[in-house]
Design a protein around this motif. Structure first.
Motif, short mmCIF file in Angstrom:
data_model
loop_
_atom_site.label_atom_id
_atom_site.label_comp_id
_atom_site.label_asym_id
_atom_site.label_seq_id
_atom_site.Cartn_x
_atom_site.Cartn_y
_atom_site.Cartn_z
N GLY A 1 0.78 -1.24 0.00
CA GLY A 1 0.00 0.00 0.00
C GLY A 1 0.81 1.28 0.00
O GLY A 1 0.26 2.37 -0.14
N ALA B 1 2.74 2.64 -2.16
CA ALA B 1 2.67 3.40 -3.42
C ALA B 1 1.43 4.29 -3.47
O ALA B 1 1.42 5.29 -4.19
CB ALA B 1 2.69 2.44 -4.60
N ALA B 2 0.42 3.97 -2.69
CA ALA B 2 -0.82 4.76 -2.69
C ALA B 2 -0.69 6.06 -1.90
O ALA B 2 -1.57 6.91 -1.97
CB ALA B 2 -1.97 3.93 -2.15
N LEU B 3 0.38 6.21 -1.13
CA LEU B 3 0.56 7.45 -0.36
C LEU B 3 0.72 8.63 -1.31
O LEU B 3 1.47 8.56 -2.29
CB LEU B 3 1.78 7.37 0.55
CG LEU B 3 1.70 6.47 1.77
CD1 LEU B 3 3.00 6.54 2.56
CD2 LEU B 3 0.54 6.85 2.66
N VAL B 4 0.02 9.71 -1.01
CA VAL B 4 0.14 10.92 -1.82
C VAL B 4 1.13 11.88 -1.18
O VAL B 4 1.65 11.61 -0.09
CB VAL B 4 -1.24 11.58 -2.02
CG1 VAL B 4 -2.15 10.70 -2.85
CG2 VAL B 4 -1.88 11.93 -0.70
N GLU C 1 1.13 12.80 2.75
CA GLU C 1 1.32 11.59 3.55
C GLU C 1 2.74 11.06 3.41
O GLU C 1 3.36 10.64 4.38
CB GLU C 1 0.33 10.51 3.11
CG GLU C 1 -1.11 10.83 3.40
CD GLU C 1 -2.07 9.88 2.72
OE1 GLU C 1 -1.73 9.34 1.64
OE2 GLU C 1 -3.15 9.67 3.27
N ARG C 2 3.25 11.12 2.19
CA ARG C 2 4.61 10.64 1.94
C ARG C 2 5.62 11.54 2.68
O ARG C 2 6.60 11.04 3.24
CB ARG C 2 4.88 10.64 0.44
CG ARG C 2 6.11 9.86 0.06
CD ARG C 2 6.17 9.72 -1.46
NE ARG C 2 5.17 8.79 -1.93
CZ ARG C 2 5.45 7.63 -2.52
NH1 ARG C 2 6.69 7.29 -2.72
NH2 ARG C 2 4.49 6.84 -2.91
N ALA D 1 -4.16 6.70 8.21
CA ALA D 1 -4.43 5.59 7.30
C ALA D 1 -5.59 4.73 7.78
O ALA D 1 -6.38 4.23 6.97
CB ALA D 1 -3.18 4.74 7.14
#
Length: 168
Positions: free
Chosen positions: A59, A61-64, A67-68, A133
């Protein structure tokens, strides 16, 4: 079965500590300091270990963007706390025998405090990342603020109040 009453001879006599020389007191302070690190270090190590594994989770890779960025700040704060909290033990080993224990303890104390501050920030931001999350950004932010207040209160304000009141 009857219970036996404690006799005066059963009671442990309070130990009277022998007077300590200045060197003994300084060694005790240094031992206490290194012992305190044994409490803080596992927290920094465990947090860092979990954060190292996160980018490899499906999951991640789904961080925008935001969030990243919070994750990266958390990771860097965690690693910085690990470096700062482990520094006094490494330095103590490399500098043995210590020629100026007072100066070493002052430097080590500063490193521990800065490391604890970095760890506190990492714990707050980790709370934000995880709860955002799981429960959404609003709850993540509220929980992070609560953990921040708890940490500031218990780690920083409470000891100062105790000291100012002569409690410890």
């Amino acid at each position: 079965m009857t219970s036996r009453q404690a006799l005066p001879s059963d009671r442990a006599e309070p130990a009277v500590a022998p007077p300590q020389s200045g060197q003994d007191v300084e060694d005790g302070d240094l031992t206490d300091m290194l012992g305190e690190l044994r409490v803080l270090l596992p927290t920094a190590q465990l947090l860092s270990a979990f954060l190292i594994a996160v980018p490899f989770a499906p999951g991640f890779a789904a961080l925008v963007g935001a969030e990243r960025n919070v994750f990266l700040a958390t990771f860097l704060l965690s690693i910085a706390s690990l470096v700062l909290l482990s520094a006094p033990a490494v330095q103590h080993r490399l500098l043995r025998p210590l020629t100026d224990r007072t100066a070493f303890k002052a430097l080590a104390t500063r490193q521990i405090v800065v490391g604890a501050f970095a760890l506190a920030l990492a714990l707050v931001s980790a709370t934000q990342v995880v709860l955002s999350a799981v429960l959404g950004h609003m709850m993540g932010n509220v929980a992070a603020a609560a953990i921040g207040l708890l940490t500031v209160g218990v780690w920083w304000i409470l000891p100062r109040r105790w000291r100012s009141r002569g409690i410890v």
